[in-house]
Design a protein around this motif. Structure first.
Motif, short mmCIF file in Angstrom:
data_model
loop_
_atom_site.label_atom_id
_atom_site.label_comp_id
_atom_site.label_asym_id
_atom_site.label_seq_id
_atom_site.Cartn_x
_atom_site.Cartn_y
_atom_site.Cartn_z
N GLU A 72 16.15 -70.27 37.88
CA GLU A 72 14.66 -69.19 37.61
C GLU A 72 14.75 -68.72 39.67
OE1 GLU A 72 14.16 -72.14 36.77
OE2 GLU A 72 12.37 -73.22 37.74
N TYR A 73 15.17 -69.73 40.30
CA TYR A 73 15.75 -69.13 42.01
C TYR A 73 16.17 -68.18 42.14
CZ TYR A 73 13.34 -74.34 43.27
OH TYR A 73 12.66 -74.92 43.55
N HIS A 74 17.14 -68.19 40.56
CA HIS A 74 18.63 -66.82 41.17
C HIS A 74 17.86 -65.70 40.55
CE1 HIS A 74 21.57 -69.38 42.13
NE2 HIS A 74 21.87 -70.43 40.99
N VAL A 75 16.80 -65.36 39.67
CA VAL A 75 16.11 -64.36 39.32
C VAL A 75 16.01 -63.40 40.37
CG1 VAL A 75 14.43 -63.56 37.83
CG2 VAL A 75 15.65 -65.45 37.53
N THR A 76 16.71 -61.88 40.39
CA THR A 76 16.09 -60.73 41.00
C THR A 76 15.73 -59.82 40.56
OG1 THR A 76 18.58 -60.15 41.44
CG2 THR A 76 17.38 -61.72 43.58
N GLY A 77 16.24 -59.60 39.00
CA GLY A 77 16.57 -58.52 38.56
C GLY A 77 14.63 -58.63 37.58
N THR A 79 14.64 -56.71 34.62
CA THR A 79 15.21 -56.98 33.20
C THR A 79 16.28 -57.52 33.00
OG1 THR A 79 16.50 -55.38 33.53
CG2 THR A 79 14.74 -54.88 32.78
N VAL A 80 16.71 -58.64 31.58
CA VAL A 80 17.99 -59.08 31.50
C VAL A 80 19.21 -58.57 32.46
CG1 VAL A 80 19.76 -60.10 29.43
CG2 VAL A 80 17.18 -60.60 29.46
N ARG A 81 18.91 -57.21 31.91
CA ARG A 81 20.27 -55.63 32.45
C ARG A 81 20.65 -56.09 33.84
NH1 ARG A 81 21.92 -51.90 29.21
NH2 ARG A 81 20.32 -52.34 28.08
N ALA A 82 18.97 -55.88 33.98
CA ALA A 82 19.25 -55.58 35.50
C ALA A 82 20.00 -57.08 36.54
CB ALA A 82 17.77 -55.62 36.56
N GLU A 83 19.73 -57.65 36.00
CA GLU A 83 19.60 -59.70 36.39
C GLU A 83 21.16 -59.36 36.58
OE1 GLU A 83 18.21 -61.59 38.07
OE2 GLU A 83 19.33 -63.34 38.26
#
Lengths: 234, 228
Positions: A72-77, A79-83
């Motif tokens: 979760e530290y990597h998440v910036t998007g 949506t799954v698509r944007a991520e």
């Protein structure tokens, strides 16, 4: 291409990590007890921590990335698509590869932890890097996904891959073993020569060594092959 | 006994299930509903439909200890000591009793040396151990562990296993991707697509998973050695 740790030390409070050694092209596996300094070394290799003394010298290494143990530290998007796209990856191809095609428009935080880890690793591994540092890449993954990740790592063409893990069941075939103990990083050498000196070897490997087998690598498949070969020669 | 009936919640659907006292291991693919089941058992979420009873009481009326894989997300305090003391302090226990419980729980998990430290200085595995000590400090009847072992080395996992054996809690429900751990449990639940596909002892469950990678390596090795 190599990453050389030259009299590297890092001190925080009473804890000091020290490392001298060279990470050449191929797959490196680093093991050690909880709190021994594995994540500290991972951060130093990826230039996210500054050494207290000595240095990490990169030769012929341009693209560097680190996978944190917490996906979760990597998440910036949103949506799954944007991520997936945020890594430069093709979202449809990534989602298809890890069984998340139906979830492309979902919030990444609506995924289970294992699903988020899968998404993160597949997005990351779809790009190419000279140095790839993975901190606990197997945590949260189910065994099907662990096998998938092993294949992806084994098939990664060129570059230096350093894996920090506690995984004891499903491991990739590796080129080099390292151990961290009480803040000291020990270079055990190339596989298979390093295998008998590996104190954190998984139980199936320790048992095989105790039975006098000499496996070519560290996976369960290598043990079974070593066992069959030993039988043939009897 | 833990009894589940007519349960529906998010992906999860469990028409009927009973768990005896002891250790229960919940296994299955990512996204199969393991964490959802655990959060309902711990009383962190309330089921959309159906009910869960622990010895005749809903989970929120039971003393529950809960540990997640990433304790960073649930810890409240900066200092390790304060975190482990928090359940006792929230219960307004006398100071001496708070101290006693913190020391006892830390000793049980083998982390006395971490008490004066702050979370920022701890590794992922150490944070898990602190979360476990915090959960055990209140003497829970039901301990729920959500894949908290995935950041532990073999030796530390051994220490934890001993701590869990000596803790007096009657029910321990944990989800894990370590099949060797699951093989040591009293009961195994195999979840897939939100349903409990198999429930029983390890000897009953694992033979049905023999063609999958959920079959423990040590069992496979044993049989392989037997064949040669």
């Amino acid at each position: 291409m190599q990453v050389a740790c030259e009299s590297l030390t890092f001190t925080r409070g009473e804890f000091t990590l020290s490392c001298t050694g060279i990470f050449g092209p191929g797959l490196h596996l680093v093991t050690g007890r909880v709190g021994s300094g594995k994540t500290t070394l991972a951060l130093l290799l990826a230039d996210l921590l500054h050494p207290s003394s000595g240095r990490v010298c990169l030769e012929g290494v341009e693209r560097v990335t680190l996978s944190f143990q917490n996906p979760e530290y990597h998440v910036t998007g949103a949506t799954v698509r944007a991520e997936a796209a945020s890594y430069g990856a093709d979202p449809d191809a990534v989602a298809d590869a890890v069984g998340l095609s139906g979830r492309l428009d979902d919030d990444p935080f609506a995924l289970s932890r294992g699903e988020l880890k899968r998404l993160h690793l597949a997005s990351l591994l779809s790009m190419s890097y000279d140095l790839l540092v993975l901190d606990e890449p197997f945590s949260s993954l189910d065994c099907v996904q662990k096998h998938r990740l092993c294949r992806a790592l084994e098939e990664r063409g060129g570059g230096i891959t350093v894996i920090f893990t506690h995984e004891r069941q499903i491991l990739p075939a590796v080129d080099h073993l390292w151990e961290v103990e009480g803040g000291t990083v020990r270079d055990l050498g190339a596989v298979p020569g390093a295998i008998p000196h590996w104190r954190h070897a998984p139980p199936y490997l320790k048992q095989a060594l105790a039975r006098g087998l000499a496996p070519h690598n560290i996976t369960l498949k290598d043990i079974i092959e070593a066992e069959a070969a030993c039988k043939t020669h009897d | 006994m833990i009894e589940i009936s007519g349960l529906r919640h998010q992906v999860l659907s469990v028409p009927s299930l009973a768990l005896e006292e002891g250790d229960t291991a919940v296994i299955g693919p990512n996204g199969s509903g393991k964490s959802t089941l655990l959060s309902l058992l711990a009383g962190l979420s309330l089921p959309a439909e159906g009910k869960i009873m622990v010895d005749g009481r809903p989970p929120r009326q039971v003393e529950v200890g809960w540990v997640s894989e990433f304790p960073d997300q649930s810890l409240l305090f900066t200092r390790v000591y304060d975190e482990i003391a928090s359940p006792s302090r929230f219960a307004h226990l006398p100071c001496a009793e708070v101290t006693r419980r913190v020391e006892e729980a830390a000793a049980l998990v083998g982390i006395e040396y971490l008490l004066p430290r702050t979370f920022r200085e701890l590794s992922g595995g150490e944070r898990g151990l602190v979360a476990l000590a915090t959960a055990l400090s209140s003497g829970p009847e039901l301990l729920v562990l959500d894949e908290f072992d995935s950041h532990l080395d073999a030796e530390t996992a051994g220490t934890v296993a001993k701590a869990l054996e000596t803790s007096p809690c009657r029910y321990c429900v944990r989800c894990t991707q370590e099949m060797e751990t699951a093989a040591g449990a009293d009961t195994v639940l195999y979840l897939a697509h939100g349903a409990v596909k198999h429930a029983g002892t390890p000897d009953q469950i694992f033979p049905t998973l023999k063609e999958t990678c959920f079959y423990p390596n040590s069992w496979r090795m044993r049989e392989h050695a037997g064949r040669l």
